[in-house]
Design a protein around this motif. Structure first.
Motif, mmCIF file in Angstrom:
data_model
loop_
_atom_site.group_PDB
_atom_site.id
_atom_site.type_symbol
_atom_site.label_atom_id
_atom_site.label_comp_id
_atom_site.label_asym_id
_atom_site.label_seq_id
_atom_site.Cartn_x
_atom_site.Cartn_y
_atom_site.Cartn_z
ATOM 1 N N ALA A 180 -26.353 -41.177 -17.563
ATOM 2 C CA ALA A 180 -26.834 -39.922 -18.161
ATOM 3 C C ALA A 180 -25.703 -38.915 -18.304
ATOM 4 C CB ALA A 180 -27.954 -39.344 -17.291
ATOM 5 N N PRO A 181 -24.832 -39.115 -19.291
ATOM 6 C CA PRO A 181 -23.699 -38.186 -19.435
ATOM 7 C C PRO A 181 -24.094 -36.907 -20.175
ATOM 8 C CG PRO A 181 -23.559 -39.916 -21.097
ATOM 9 C CD PRO A 181 -24.833 -40.170 -20.314
ATOM 10 N N GLY A 182 -23.313 -35.864 -19.972
ATOM 11 C CA GLY A 182 -23.440 -34.641 -20.776
ATOM 12 C C GLY A 182 -24.794 -33.957 -20.705
ATOM 13 N N LEU A 183 -25.444 -33.961 -19.565
ATOM 14 C CA LEU A 183 -26.780 -33.353 -19.477
ATOM 15 C C LEU A 183 -26.805 -31.850 -19.791
ATOM 16 C CD1 LEU A 183 -28.330 -35.285 -16.453
ATOM 17 C CD2 LEU A 183 -28.963 -35.461 -18.865
ATOM 18 N N PRO A 184 -25.816 -31.051 -19.334
ATOM 19 C CA PRO A 184 -25.893 -29.608 -19.652
ATOM 20 C C PRO A 184 -25.991 -29.348 -21.155
ATOM 21 C CG PRO A 184 -24.226 -29.995 -17.979
ATOM 22 C CD PRO A 184 -24.668 -31.354 -18.466
ATOM 23 N N GLY A 185 -25.205 -30.066 -21.952
ATOM 24 C CA GLY A 185 -25.230 -29.882 -23.406
ATOM 25 C C GLY A 185 -26.544 -30.353 -24.012
ATOM 26 N N VAL A 186 -27.237 -31.262 -23.335
ATOM 27 C CA VAL A 186 -28.502 -31.801 -23.843
ATOM 28 C C VAL A 186 -29.674 -30.887 -23.487
ATOM 29 C CG1 VAL A 186 -30.132 -33.730 -23.701
ATOM 30 C CG2 VAL A 186 -27.666 -34.186 -23.726
ATOM 31 N N VAL A 187 -29.770 -30.523 -22.200
ATOM 32 C CA VAL A 187 -30.967 -29.782 -21.780
ATOM 33 C C VAL A 187 -30.816 -28.264 -21.872
ATOM 34 C CG1 VAL A 187 -31.834 -31.597 -20.267
ATOM 35 C CG2 VAL A 187 -30.393 -29.805 -19.297
ATOM 36 N N ALA A 188 -29.578 -27.770 -21.870
ATOM 37 C CA ALA A 188 -29.402 -26.316 -21.882
ATOM 38 C C ALA A 188 -28.112 -25.927 -22.602
ATOM 39 C CB ALA A 188 -29.397 -25.781 -20.450
ATOM 40 N N PRO A 189 -28.024 -26.245 -23.927
ATOM 41 C CA PRO A 189 -26.770 -25.937 -24.632
ATOM 42 C C PRO A 189 -26.420 -24.452 -24.596
ATOM 43 C CG PRO A 189 -28.488 -26.683 -26.168
ATOM 44 C CD PRO A 189 -29.004 -26.932 -24.788
ATOM 45 N N LYS A 190 -27.452 -23.612 -24.585
ATOM 46 C CA LYS A 190 -27.169 -22.169 -24.580
ATOM 47 C C LYS A 190 -26.515 -21.761 -23.252
ATOM 48 C CE LYS A 190 -29.287 -17.757 -25.699
ATOM 49 N NZ LYS A 190 -28.738 -17.480 -27.036
ATOM 50 N N THR A 191 -27.130 -22.179 -22.149
ATOM 51 C CA THR A 191 -26.551 -21.860 -20.837
ATOM 52 C C THR A 191 -25.181 -22.508 -20.692
ATOM 53 O OG1 THR A 191 -28.777 -21.890 -19.929
ATOM 54 C CG2 THR A 191 -26.967 -21.910 -18.342
ATOM 55 N N ALA A 192 -25.080 -23.775 -21.113
ATOM 56 C CA ALA A 192 -23.802 -24.484 -20.997
ATOM 57 C C ALA A 192 -22.727 -23.755 -21.802
ATOM 58 C CB ALA A 192 -23.957 -25.930 -21.468
ATOM 59 N N GLY A 193 -23.121 -23.235 -22.975
ATOM 60 C CA GLY A 193 -22.182 -22.470 -23.801
ATOM 61 C C GLY A 193 -21.793 -21.162 -23.143
ATOM 62 N N GLN A 194 -22.771 -20.524 -22.514
ATOM 63 C CA GLN A 194 -22.479 -19.237 -21.851
ATOM 64 C C GLN A 194 -21.535 -19.427 -20.662
ATOM 65 O OE1 GLN A 194 -26.519 -18.075 -21.169
ATOM 66 N NE2 GLN A 194 -26.619 -16.801 -23.009
ATOM 67 N N ILE A 195 -21.679 -20.548 -19.967
ATOM 68 C CA ILE A 195 -20.783 -20.838 -18.833
ATOM 69 C C ILE A 195 -19.340 -20.911 -19.346
ATOM 70 C CG2 ILE A 195 -20.108 -22.637 -17.170
ATOM 71 C CD1 ILE A 195 -23.191 -23.303 -16.971
ATOM 72 N N ILE A 196 -19.157 -21.645 -20.451
ATOM 73 C CA ILE A 196 -17.814 -21.780 -21.035
ATOM 74 C C ILE A 196 -17.325 -20.413 -21.537
ATOM 75 C CG2 ILE A 196 -16.496 -22.868 -22.903
ATOM 76 C CD1 ILE A 196 -18.594 -25.171 -22.783
ATOM 77 N N ALA A 197 -18.218 -19.701 -22.237
ATOM 78 C CA ALA A 197 -17.830 -18.413 -22.842
ATOM 79 C C ALA A 197 -17.395 -17.406 -21.777
ATOM 80 C CB ALA A 197 -19.000 -17.857 -23.650
ATOM 81 N N ASN A 198 -18.120 -17.347 -20.675
ATOM 82 C CA ASN A 198 -17.785 -16.377 -19.629
ATOM 83 C C ASN A 198 -16.424 -16.661 -19.018
ATOM 84 O OD1 ASN A 198 -20.146 -15.014 -19.962
ATOM 85 N ND2 ASN A 198 -21.228 -16.087 -18.322
ATOM 86 N N VAL A 199 -16.172 -17.937 -18.693
ATOM 87 C CA VAL A 199 -14.892 -18.272 -18.065
ATOM 88 C C VAL A 199 -13.752 -18.082 -19.066
ATOM 89 C CG1 VAL A 199 -13.553 -20.107 -16.976
ATOM 90 C CG2 VAL A 199 -15.965 -19.844 -16.422
ATOM 91 N N LEU A 200 -13.990 -18.519 -20.317
ATOM 92 C CA LEU A 200 -12.955 -18.387 -21.337
ATOM 93 C C LEU A 200 -12.571 -16.929 -21.574
ATOM 94 C CD1 LEU A 200 -13.630 -20.662 -24.417
ATOM 95 C CD2 LEU A 200 -11.425 -20.207 -23.335
ATOM 96 N N SER A 201 -13.556 -16.052 -21.650
ATOM 97 C CA SER A 201 -13.226 -14.661 -21.944
ATOM 98 C C SER A 201 -12.409 -14.060 -20.804
ATOM 99 C CB SER A 201 -14.476 -13.835 -22.251
ATOM 100 O OG SER A 201 -15.455 -14.045 -21.287
ATOM 101 N N GLN A 202 -12.742 -14.458 -19.583
ATOM 102 C CA GLN A 202 -11.971 -14.001 -18.427
ATOM 103 C C GLN A 202 -10.517 -14.493 -18.513
ATOM 104 O OE1 GLN A 202 -13.330 -11.981 -16.022
ATOM 105 N NE2 GLN A 202 -11.220 -11.809 -15.279
ATOM 106 N N LEU A 203 -10.340 -15.778 -18.855
ATOM 107 C CA LEU A 203 -8.986 -16.349 -18.933
ATOM 108 C C LEU A 203 -8.187 -15.732 -20.075
ATOM 109 C CD1 LEU A 203 -9.750 -20.122 -18.243
ATOM 110 C CD2 LEU A 203 -8.798 -18.430 -16.668
ATOM 111 N N LEU A 204 -8.836 -15.497 -21.223
ATOM 112 C CA LEU A 204 -8.141 -14.890 -22.364
ATOM 113 C C LEU A 204 -7.722 -13.465 -22.016
ATOM 114 C CD1 LEU A 204 -10.371 -16.117 -25.334
ATOM 115 C CD2 LEU A 204 -8.051 -16.867 -24.791
ATOM 116 N N PHE A 205 -8.596 -12.777 -21.299
ATOM 117 C CA PHE A 205 -8.303 -11.404 -20.889
ATOM 118 C C PHE A 205 -7.080 -11.382 -19.964
ATOM 119 C CE2 PHE A 205 -9.167 -7.722 -18.048
ATOM 120 C CZ PHE A 205 -9.047 -6.733 -19.001
#
Ligand code: NAP
Length: 300
Positions: free
Chosen positions: A265-290
């Protein structure tokens, strides 16, 4: 915390990248979107362009999809039919400080990033991202167990293998649903932690003995642990869910031969909660870019 003045290219990906685009436009970054031409929605501050048209000479960062590229350097995108490849020639034209972000890496990207000598960040290697992601992973595991069994999770006997970032969340979540959870690990501090969590610890050496009375086996260890010999000791109705990255840690051939249902069962976050999974990436990325932006400002 704003990203005003930063030029970021977002190249390909799936619904998760939409959260990244939303967050970075909110923070006033200048975005060039490649591989999004079929996306009906338009974001203010973001320009849709193509890999042949973009001027990379003033890019501060490039954001690749979670899977980066394939082994030929091609980028997958669900919002376009454009053929997109990340090449040495392209990256060499970016400024020296340009940072490339992906979720995970592969040999193509590892070699390429070494050759072009740009900073390269794999977000999924970070502890924080792995821990946040373990939440939708555990929820996806619950979904799979419900779908593939005819008994409740409550009261069922569940063995979780591995007490890493995924294993701990999965064990805790199933216990919270009323399952009788035992967890297999090899480090004494893990066995101690499992006991502290109110669960039943066992050493992985004893796996064959421990699976004799289980209903569900959830593996998180990315190496062959659920061997033919282990599977042969499980009750016939046992469901195996393997969460470890491909090819998993289960002898699927033997499970099938024995008639035991075993699912990778690979990639479950992208399957069951793409919005949350995207927000996890977005939050960390914005911090790193900052942080990148601030470091460069400090130097000027
Ligand atoms: P992690 O924190 O590194 O945990 C891995 C666990 O496996 C650790 O407890 C480790 O124990 C154990 N382990 C590794 N090699 C072992 C071996 N040879 N023998 C016995 N135990 C071993 O990793 P994670 O973040 O939990 O992720 C686990 C897996 O799930 C990875 O493959 C990851 O890619 C995958 N994953 C899948 C999904 C999905 O949707 N299916 C989502 C997220 C992650 P030690 O500490 O003793 O080494």
């Amino acid at each position: 915390m704003m990203l005003t003045g930063m030029h970021v290219a977002i190249i390909g990906g799936d619904a998760r990248q939409l959260e990244v685009i939303r967050k970075l436009t909110e923070l006033d970054a200048k975005l060039s979107l490649i591989g999004f031409d079929q996306l009906a929605h338009s974001f203010t501050g973001a320009t849709k362009t193509s890999i042949n048209e973009i001027d990379v000479s003033d890019l501060d960062a490039i954001i690749l999809p979670v899977h980066g590229t394939n082994l030929e350097g091609k980028v997958n995108t669900v919002f376009s039919n454009e053929k997109i490849a990340i090449t040495e020639e392209m990256l060499l034209k970016t400024p020296k400080h340009c940072t490339v972000y992906s979720g995970i890496s592969n040999s193509y990207l590892d070699d390429l990033m070494k050759a072009v000598n740009r900073k390269y960040v794999q977000l999924f290697e970070r502890d924080d991202v792995a821990i946040y992601n373990s939440i939708p992973t555990a929820e996806g595991t619950i979904m799979m167990v419900i779908q593939h069994t005819d008994f409740t999770i409550h009261g069922s006997r569940v063995a979780v293998l591995g007490l890493g970032r995924v294993g701990m969340t999965v064990a805790r979540t199933f216990a919270a649903l009323g399952a009788k959870v035992k967890v297999g690990a090899r480090r004494t501090e893990h066995l101690a932690r499992i006991l502290e969590m109110g669960l039943e610890p066992f050493h992985l050496q004893d796996l064959e003995k421990e699976v004799r009375d289980i209903d569900v086996c959830i593996n998180t260890i990315p190496t062959l642990v659920v061997t033919a010999s282990v599977i042969s000791k499980m009750p016939a109705h046992t469901l195996i869910i393997d969460l470890a990255s491909k090819p998993g840690g289960t002898d699927f051939r033997y499970a099938e031969k024995r008639g035991i249902k075993a699912l990778l069962a690979p990639g479950l976050p992208g399957v069951v909660a793409p919005k949350t999974a995207g927000q996890i990436i977005a939050n960390v990325l914005s911090q790193l870019l900052f942080e990148d932006l601030n470091k460069r400002k400090g130097k000027v």
